[in-house]
Design an enzyme around this catalytic site. Sequence first.
Site, short mmCIF file in Angstrom:
data_model
loop_
_atom_site.label_atom_id
_atom_site.label_comp_id
_atom_site.label_asym_id
_atom_site.label_seq_id
_atom_site.Cartn_x
_atom_site.Cartn_y
_atom_site.Cartn_z
N GLU A 204 -2.63 -3.46 12.87
CA GLU A 204 -2.51 -4.48 13.93
C GLU A 204 -3.84 -4.82 14.59
O GLU A 204 -3.92 -5.75 15.39
CB GLU A 204 -1.49 -4.02 14.98
N GLY A 206 -6.50 -5.65 12.78
CA GLY A 206 -7.19 -6.61 11.94
C GLY A 206 -8.04 -5.97 10.85
O GLY A 206 -7.72 -4.87 10.38
N ASP A 234 -1.42 -5.53 0.69
CA ASP A 234 -1.41 -6.24 -0.60
C ASP A 234 -1.27 -7.74 -0.38
O ASP A 234 -1.85 -8.54 -1.11
CB ASP A 234 -0.24 -5.74 -1.47
P1 AMP Z 1 0.88 -1.48 1.39
O1 AMP Z 1 1.86 -1.36 2.51
O2 AMP Z 1 0.19 -2.80 1.35
O3 AMP Z 1 -0.06 -0.34 1.31
O4 AMP Z 1 1.72 -1.43 0.02
C1 AMP Z 1 3.00 -0.91 -0.07
C2 AMP Z 1 3.48 -0.97 -1.51
O5 AMP Z 1 2.72 -0.05 -2.32
C3 AMP Z 1 4.92 -0.53 -1.59
O6 AMP Z 1 5.75 -1.66 -1.89
C4 AMP Z 1 4.96 0.53 -2.68
O7 AMP Z 1 5.91 0.26 -3.69
C5 AMP Z 1 3.56 0.54 -3.27
N1 AMP Z 1 3.09 1.92 -3.49
C6 AMP Z 1 3.28 3.01 -2.70
N2 AMP Z 1 2.70 4.11 -3.23
C7 AMP Z 1 2.10 3.72 -4.38
C8 AMP Z 1 1.34 4.39 -5.39
N3 AMP Z 1 1.06 5.71 -5.32
N4 AMP Z 1 0.86 3.66 -6.44
C9 AMP Z 1 1.15 2.35 -6.53
N5 AMP Z 1 1.87 1.65 -5.61
C10 AMP Z 1 2.35 2.31 -4.55
#
Ligand code: AMP
Length: 302
Positions: A204, A206, A234
Amino acid sequence: MSILVVGSVAIDSVETPFGKGENILGGSATYFATSASFFTDVNLVAVIGDDFPQEHLDFLASRNIDLAGLSREAGQTFRWKGRYGFDLNEAHTLDTQLNVFQTFRPRIPAEYADAEYLILANIDPSLQLEVLGQVKRPRVIACDTMNFWISSKPEVLKEVIARVDFLIINEGEARQLTGETNLVKAARTIQGIGARNLIIKRGEYGVLYFSGSSIFAAPAYPLESVFDPTGAGDTFAGGFMGYLANTGNLSDEGIRQAIVYGSVMASFTVEDFSLNRLKTLDYEQIEARYRSFKSLTHFDVL
Ligand code: AMP
């Protein structure tokens, strides 16, 4: 110009103080690709199991995401279970099931090999390295990772970092990777590993962008209701790379604009579980929020 993304496509189960989502669409590549698809064409390389629901494939295809590189293997799709407390900046991983990822070897289709924009979304850094071996020289390579890989495969990860133009990680991960509590020092250490530019995501608060000796800061969009922060990082990366690929403008100014577009996209994702908010989003809403970012951060020097 299209983007090649390699990462996870997942089934998530997420709990936040505001609700629960069980067996919902997730994955680093899923969020990235959907976000970037608002700006440019996306080619996706990932793996799913034979349990992956057709409706999710239909959704990705409806976003003009090319699925020729998405392989379906016997077994279960990658699964991630996480929980957020009142501090929504920190995800607590409850369970990670690699499933079909355990034996996955990314194969980049020949037509993707000369991709100019490549994002190595969060997956095993050994797989990220394999992808780098299969592409020609992209104009921009970005990479994301997470604590799971920093603790399990730090050396391979450093090899990947040394080869990317933009490393995009969150602040806790930057500290974990370097052993530095101070973020500026952590950034300099990571640049020393070889990442030419670095974007540190601070939830939050930034993002901070480090390039050479310069630093740019962008706030997160102040929202009244943040529902589920999963995928914010992502989605940020998708907006950032999507905008760069769309404009081809890699000047400092272009990169700053891309950072704000990334922040705009992330601000939508957190408004609902899974990719639900991105499913109803349109480009006019993105533009309107981009403009309000400008007034949010603008000030004059007298
Ligand atoms: P973020 O919140 O942007 O970090 O990304 C969350 C996403 O990362 C979730 O939808 C998970 O499915 C995916 N994720 C969590 N752990 C892993 C991992 N070890 N390798 C690849 N993707 C993952």
